[in-house]
Design a protein around this motif. Structure first.
Motif, PDB file in Angstrom:
ATOM      1  N   LYS A 214       0.843  -1.192   0.000  1.00  0.00           N
ATOM      2  CA  LYS A 214       0.000   0.000   0.000  1.00  0.00           C
ATOM      3  C   LYS A 214       0.883   1.249   0.000  1.00  0.00           C
ATOM      4  O   LYS A 214       1.997   1.243   0.521  1.00  0.00           O
ATOM      5  N   ALA A 215       0.344   2.330  -0.533  1.00  0.00           N
ATOM      6  CA  ALA A 215       1.125   3.562  -0.668  1.00  0.00           C
ATOM      7  C   ALA A 215       1.620   4.064   0.678  1.00  0.00           C
ATOM      8  O   ALA A 215       2.749   4.543   0.803  1.00  0.00           O
ATOM      9  N   TYR A 216       0.783   3.942   1.712  1.00  0.00           N
ATOM     10  CA  TYR A 216       1.169   4.519   2.995  1.00  0.00           C
ATOM     11  C   TYR A 216       2.273   3.725   3.696  1.00  0.00           C
ATOM     12  O   TYR A 216       2.828   4.192   4.691  1.00  0.00           O
ATOM     13  N   TYR A 217       2.621   2.539   3.185  1.00  0.00           N
ATOM     14  CA  TYR A 217       3.725   1.785   3.775  1.00  0.00           C
ATOM     15  C   TYR A 217       5.022   2.586   3.747  1.00  0.00           C
ATOM     16  O   TYR A 217       5.906   2.386   4.568  1.00  0.00           O
ATOM     17  N   LEU A 218       5.139   3.488   2.789  1.00  0.00           N
ATOM     18  CA  LEU A 218       6.343   4.299   2.651  1.00  0.00           C
ATOM     19  C   LEU A 218       6.261   5.581   3.478  1.00  0.00           C
ATOM     20  O   LEU A 218       7.217   6.351   3.546  1.00  0.00           O
ATOM     21  N   GLY A 219       5.105   5.806   4.104  1.00  0.00           N
ATOM     22  CA  GLY A 219       4.867   7.076   4.791  1.00  0.00           C
ATOM     23  C   GLY A 219       5.827   7.375   5.917  1.00  0.00           C
ATOM     24  O   GLY A 219       6.103   8.552   6.213  1.00  0.00           O
ATOM     25  N   GLY A 220       6.358   6.349   6.569  1.00  0.00           N
ATOM     26  CA  GLY A 220       7.253   6.583   7.691  1.00  0.00           C
ATOM     27  C   GLY A 220       8.557   7.255   7.314  1.00  0.00           C
ATOM     28  O   GLY A 220       9.262   7.788   8.192  1.00  0.00           O
ATOM     29  N   MET A 221       8.907   7.261   6.033  1.00  0.00           N
ATOM     30  CA  MET A 221      10.165   7.873   5.606  1.00  0.00           C
ATOM     31  C   MET A 221      10.053   9.389   5.476  1.00  0.00           C
ATOM     32  O   MET A 221      11.071  10.095   5.514  1.00  0.00           O
ATOM     33  N   TYR A 222       8.859   9.920   5.327  1.00  0.00           N
ATOM     34  CA  TYR A 222       8.730  11.336   4.995  1.00  0.00           C
ATOM     35  C   TYR A 222       9.054  12.296   6.140  1.00  0.00           C
ATOM     36  O   TYR A 222       9.571  13.397   5.869  1.00  0.00           O
ATOM     37  N   PRO A 223       8.772  11.967   7.411  1.00  0.00           N
ATOM     38  CA  PRO A 223       9.171  12.923   8.455  1.00  0.00           C
ATOM     39  C   PRO A 223      10.656  13.256   8.465  1.00  0.00           C
ATOM     40  O   PRO A 223      11.033  14.425   8.631  1.00  0.00           O
ATOM     41  N   VAL A 224      11.521  12.263   8.272  1.00  0.00           N
ATOM     42  CA  VAL A 224      12.949  12.557   8.281  1.00  0.00           C
ATOM     43  C   VAL A 224      13.341  13.354   7.034  1.00  0.00           C
ATOM     44  O   VAL A 224      14.211  14.243   7.090  1.00  0.00           O
ATOM     45  N   LEU A 225      12.685  13.082   5.904  1.00  0.00           N
ATOM     46  CA  LEU A 225      12.955  13.872   4.698  1.00  0.00           C
ATOM     47  C   LEU A 225      12.506  15.313   4.882  1.00  0.00           C
ATOM     48  O   LEU A 225      13.206  16.257   4.491  1.00  0.00           O
ATOM     49  N   LEU A 226      11.348  15.504   5.496  1.00  0.00           N
ATOM     50  CA  LEU A 226      10.842  16.854   5.743  1.00  0.00           C
ATOM     51  C   LEU A 226      11.712  17.584   6.759  1.00  0.00           C
ATOM     52  O   LEU A 226      11.918  18.801   6.657  1.00  0.00           O
ATOM     53  N   ALA A 227      12.211  16.857   7.752  1.00  0.00           N
ATOM     54  CA  ALA A 227      13.093  17.478   8.737  1.00  0.00           C
ATOM     55  C   ALA A 227      14.365  17.986   8.057  1.00  0.00           C
ATOM     56  O   ALA A 227      14.820  19.110   8.314  1.00  0.00           O
ATOM     57  N   ALA A 228      14.944  17.171   7.190  1.00  0.00           N
ATOM     58  CA  ALA A 228      16.158  17.583   6.476  1.00  0.00           C
ATOM     59  C   ALA A 228      15.877  18.774   5.562  1.00  0.00           C
ATOM     60  O   ALA A 228      16.667  19.729   5.491  1.00  0.00           O
TER      61      ALA A 228
END
Length: 472
Positions: free
Chosen positions: A278-292
């Protein structure tokens, strides 16, 4: 950052009861009444938390959702702390926290009690801890990673995939020396020890979670995604306005000592795409990308107030768009015909359950058992059925199948959502008993589903039961 997290939590709390229970929430409540070390479709942590909330108030939806609100707020805080770990100051921390708080996925997950929000919280904390370790922090932080991974598996076994991929990504970089410590081995042992009871249950029951995963990959879930949708939804999980920010963060991480994170993102993207995730399986990666990305953006904005106001306005607009689509902002009567149901599948799953149970009660012959097609229907009857004197329902779906069939003495059974064709080989006489209607014309999984009364089973229910098992 603290103010942003507090406002975020308050918004979730204010909106938490505007619609109703999601089918999964009532299922978790049902599983919590039957505590076990595992279930065919999930580990025991979330049902156990559901059981815990019922000790406060068994009928209060807002109490059930408090742990989800806390977990989502924790994700927002972790984003700010990740920005700090990446060298960001106060402004960068606020940008990161605000961006994650504005995200569609975080708002949606924080609104509903379920495994997704706790998985997101666990992965955010793992990313924060790994940033520390890659920066050269004391290796004893590995022990914390082990605890979080173990608890994460007890919530959702999927967490082992990003953890394993991130480990591979670190090995592919010059930071691989971070594993050269006894604390890493101890952390692995801690994680295995915490996860062991659930893994033992799965092994003892033939690994049904694996069969369920294959069913989801085949499209059996209401939120399963095709490959093209998996790709497109990556631009919407955290809101389209944030795509440049996390894209910038991906670039910045690639050109830093934290290159393992963009490598892990790419590997996970390909893995989930190929495996039918499912698309949201990758969702956990975005907070660290947004933080950077926030750290870099804060440097660009400098001390120019107008630029900061513009960035804040974009995040606020993203938050408003996410809230309208993924929080219960619109009145229920305005949902039909709105874009909400087309974008947010789960919104329709929170509508009409009390009416559904009332219809089941009206159609049920005296003393008839109840057999449902899915766990949502069964969970709703368990939640609202006492008002009508309804018995505990049965279902062949997921954990309900494990909880057993109707008694062999049940000669009359009201079936919910099961097609006539499937019943003709089960019952001697099948009589129509109505069609479910939520009264709003909302096209959810129950709208238009049939009710039948099944008389005189051809075989005892205990013999029929293996044929009624459904995983998905």
């Amino acid at each position: 950052m603290t103010v942003i997290a507090s406002v975020f939590a308050l918004v979730l709390l204010i909106t938490t009861t505007r619609y109703g229970y999601h089918r999964d929430e009532m299922y978790f409540l049902a599983a919590g009444r039957r505590l076990d070390w595992g279930y065919p479709d999930q580990p025991p942590l979330t049902p156990a938390l559901a059981r815990l909330t019922t000790t406060i108030d068994p009928d209060a939806l807002w109490v059930l959702r408090l742990p989800a609100i806390a977990a989502a707020t924790f994700v927002v805080v972790c984003a700010g702390l990740m920005a700090k770990e990446l060298g960001g100051g106060r402004g960068a921390r606020a940008l990161a926290a605000g961006a994650v708080a504005s995200a569609a996925m975080v708002q949606a997950a924080g609104h509903l009690f379920g495994t997704t929000v706790f998985d997101l919280a666990a992965w955010s904390l793992i990313c924060l801890l790994m940033l520390k370790l890659l920066r050269g922090a004391d290796p004893w932080w590995w022990l914390a990673v082990g605890v979080v991974v173990g608890l994460g598996v007890q919530n959702k076994v999927l967490v082992v995939v990003p953890v394993g991929v991130l480990a591979v990504a670190v090995l592919l970089t010059s930071q691989r020396k971070v594993f050269a410590t006894k604390y890493f081995a101890v952390a692995c042992a801690i994680a295995a020890l915490i996860a062991a009871p659930y893994l033992w249950w799965q092994a003892a029951n033939g690994w049904p979670q694996w069969a369920l995963s294959r069913a989801i990959a085949g499209g059996s879930s209401g939120t399963s995604d095709s490959p093209i949708m998996f790709l497109l939804l990556q631009f919407g999980l955290f809101g389209p306005l944030l795509v440049p920010l996390w894209g910038y963060g991906l670039w910045r991480l690639w050109h830093s000592r934290y290159r393992a994170f963009p490598i892990a993102y790419g590997l996970l993207f390909v893995l989930f795409l190929v495996a039918g995730g499912k698309a949201y399986y990758l969702g956990g990666m975005y907070p660290v990308l947004l933080a950077a990305g926030s750290v870099g953006l804060a440097n660009v904005l400098g001390d120019r107030g107008k630029r900061w106001a513009t960035a804040g306005s974009v995040i606020a607009l993203n938050a408003a768009m996410s809230a309208v689509l993924f929080l219960p902002v619109l009145p229920v009567a305005q949902l039909p015909g709105s874009p909400v149901l087309a974008v947010n599948y789960d919104a329709g799953e929170t509508i009409g359950w009390p009416r559904f149970v009332a219809q089941v009660a009206a159609a049920r012959p005296p003393d008839a058992a109840i057999l449902t097609a899915n766990y949502g229907e069964a969970g709703a009857i368990e939640r609202y059925g006492a008002e009508y004197g309804l018995p505990t329902p049965y279902s062949g779906h997921n954990a309900y199948w494990w909880w057993g069939p109707p008694p062999d003495t049940a000669t009359t059974v009201l079936t919910v959502g099961i097609d006539r064709e499937r019943l003709t080989g089960v019952c001697s006489v099948v009589e129509p008993a109505g069609v479910l209607d939520n009264g709003l014309g909302i096209d959810n999984d129950e709208q238009g589903e049939p009710l039948f009364v099944c008389h005189e089973p051809i075989r005892p229910w205990s013999q029929v039961w293996p044929e009624l098992r459904t995983l998905g």
